[in-house]
Design an enzyme around this catalytic site. Structure first.
Site, PDB file in Angstrom:
ATOM      1  N   GLY A  91      73.145 -22.294 -20.068  1.00 37.28           N
ATOM      2  CA  GLY A  91      73.385 -23.903 -19.041  1.00 37.28           C
ATOM      3  C   GLY A  91      72.629 -24.267 -20.367  1.00 37.28           C
TER       4      GLY A  91
ATOM      5  N   ASP B  20      27.506 -24.498  -1.657  1.00 35.37           N
ATOM      6  CA  ASP B  20      28.147 -23.769  -1.294  1.00 35.37           C
ATOM      7  C   ASP B  20      26.981 -22.319  -0.814  1.00 35.37           C
ATOM      8  OD1 ASP B  20      30.071 -21.374  -1.845  1.00 35.37           O
ATOM      9  OD2 ASP B  20      29.498 -21.039  -3.492  1.00 35.37           O
TER      10      ASP B  20
HETATM   11  C1  SPV Z   1      33.940 -19.461  -6.234  1.00 36.71           C
HETATM   12  O1  SPV Z   1      34.490 -18.971  -6.316  1.00 36.71           O
HETATM   13  O2  SPV Z   1      33.444 -19.512  -4.617  1.00 36.71           O
HETATM   14  C2  SPV Z   1      32.764 -17.759  -5.785  1.00 36.71           C
HETATM   15  C3  SPV Z   1      33.277 -16.665  -6.818  1.00 36.71           C
HETATM   16  O3  SPV Z   1      32.264 -16.460  -4.734  1.00 36.71           O
HETATM   17  S1  SPV Z   1      31.554 -17.085  -7.941  1.00 36.71           S
HETATM   18  O4  SPV Z   1      31.039 -18.518  -7.647  1.00 36.71           O
HETATM   19  O5  SPV Z   1      31.462 -16.953  -9.363  1.00 36.71           O
HETATM   20  O6  SPV Z   1      30.336 -16.850  -7.336  1.00 36.71           O
HETATM   21 MG    MG Z   2      31.867 -18.374  -3.200  1.00 31.41          MG
END
Ligand code: SPV
Ligand code: MG
Length: 431
Positions: A90, A204
């Site tokens: 195609g 985090d």
């Molecule tokens: C994340 O991406 O949240 C991880 C990997 O847990 S790290 O940030 O390297 O711990």
């Molecule tokens: Mg993580």
């Protein structure tokens, strides 16, 4: 009788394929190649039918003289062997990454005087609907969940990219590049705790709760088909973990990765700069075992993440934990490091892979980012996660735009670095 060759990289035969075959028959005996599974994954998408089913389906089409399996997306080997008088395709491959395949065919045909025939691609509602249906099937929880396990068996290394929204999910789903004599795309998506938190302007530290994380998963799943690996942090209390395993499995998540830390979790890339506590082998093994006990399918994977190298507890501690966690039922081991070179990762992988070659090893090469996928695969790694790159790409680009507007008191100066208005309003397809 002249030979006419075409290759099908498809799960379903629709009007467009039949049209190609009808044209092909005008030139001679028709031989159809069916692309193998591993190359379907790289070139197009995960096959919903087995190779045998795809072969049988083409064999059943009247006028097809012979069906063979094509092992590579590029045609060098197949054309050298068959030397067909014609290759038919195609004309949709003239643009985009597929044009590299077209070029490859033209060059191969030129070597022995073969000819390329291009037929207008069949664009219509029926063809589009057939294609959309297959894609939608791949997005459903039952079809999506088990795909990570199958990919681990099928391809040398599962390339996984971080996503934290519908938009980044679309990038993971649709980005295709032509390289190293083939096409390539990501195989799976990682929903990172770091990036999922950062996107909400939060640290985090397991502050973003599972309900919010599920919101992200849902947004990503709505617009993608590829399997999802969720960063489940420490997994929390065992009493809560078991409920989350059930929920995530039901949603169609393919794997969760839980790390052997306890108490207030901080991001691993801080290493020993912050106070972080590793869980005991016994308690973390009990968590893994509890999760495995409650899951309801064989598809879902619980991958144990070992923080010994991050916390500078040494290789032997990491290996002892890997043995214990797999004995407790872990479906894979993620080994993390924040060293600038991959030596300690390779040491771990070489020893553990020799002991337990069937247990997939997962790595996150953020700090030792010079390492290639090929090197990792050579040390027994089965899944590589690029854990934060899309978020890190977006932040400086957005901040730069904000600075430019503030500096110039207008948006003209930044405009040429931005996606055009035409592109942004057509970026997302409507149903
Ligand atoms: C994340 O991406 O949240 C991880 C990997 O847990 S790290 O940030 O390297 O711990
Ligand atoms: Mg993580």
């Amino acid at each position: 009788m002249p030979k006419v060759y075409t290759c099908f990289c498809t799960d379903i035969i629709h009007e467009g394929h039949l049209n190609i075959l009808r044209e092909a028959q005008k030139y001679g005996e028709v031989i159809v190649g069916v692309l193998c599974d591993a190359e379907m994954v790289r070139y197009n998408r995960f096959p919903t039918r087995t190779l045998e089913e795809r072969v049988r389906q083409v064999e059943a089409v009247p006028g097809v003289a012979r069906v063979i399996v094509q092992d590579a997306i590029m045609y060098d080997a197949v054309l050298a062997e068959l030397q067909p008088d014609y290759v038919i395709h195609g004309d949709n491959w003239r643009k985009g990454p597929e044009s590299a395949i077209r070029q490859n065919v033209i060059e191969n045909l030129a070597q022995y005087g073969g000819q390329l025939i291009e037929v207008p691609y069949t664009y219509n509602e029926v063809v589009k609907n057939a294609d959309d249906r297959v894609r939608e099937q791949l997005a459903m929880p039952e079809m999506r969940r088990g795909r990570l396990r199958r990919l681990i068996e099928m391809i040398p290394i599962v390339k996984t990219i971080e996503v934290h929204s519908g938009l980044t999910g679309l990038i993971a789903e649709k980005t295709v590049v032509a390289r190293d004599g083939g096409l390539d795309q990501f195989d799976a998506m990682w929903i990172s705790s770091l990036c999922d938190s950062t996107d909400r302007g939060k640290p985090d530290i397991e502050l973003v709760d599972m309900t919010s994380r599920i919101r992200t998963i849902d947004d990503v799943m709505d617009v993608t088909t590829k399997p999802i690996i969720l960063d489940a942090d420490t997994g929390g209390l065992i009493e809560h973990f078991v409920y989350n395993v059930r929920t995530l499995e039901r949603l169609g998540v393919s794997a969760i990765i839980v790390e052997d830390k306890t108490g207030l979790k901080k991001n691993s890339l801080f290493g020993t700069e912050v106070q972080q506590t590793q869980d005991s082998i016994e308690h973390f093994s009990a968590k893994i075992a509890a999760g495995k006990r409650v899951q309801r399918t064989d598809d879902f994977m619980i991958i144990a993440r070992i923080e010994s190298l991050i916390l500078e507890k040494g290789l032997e501690d990491a290996l002892a934990r890997a043995r214990a966690y797999t004995a407790a039922g872990a479906d894979g081991i993620m080994i993390h490091s924040r060293k600038k070179d991959p030596t300690e990762i390779f040491q771990f992988c070489d020893t553990f892979h020799a002991e337990q070659p069937d247990v997939p090893i997962v790595v996150v090469p953020t700090s030792y980012n010079q390492v290639t996928e090929q090197e990792l695969a050579a040390h027994g790694v089965k899944v590589v996660i690029y854990a934060n790159q899309l978020m890190r790409a977006a932040f400086p680009a957005m901040e730069n735009a904000a600075r430019s507007i503030l500096t110039h008191h207008r948006a003209k100066e930044i405009d040429e670095q931005l996606l055009s208005i035409k592109k942004i309003i057509t970026l997302i397809d409507e149903l």
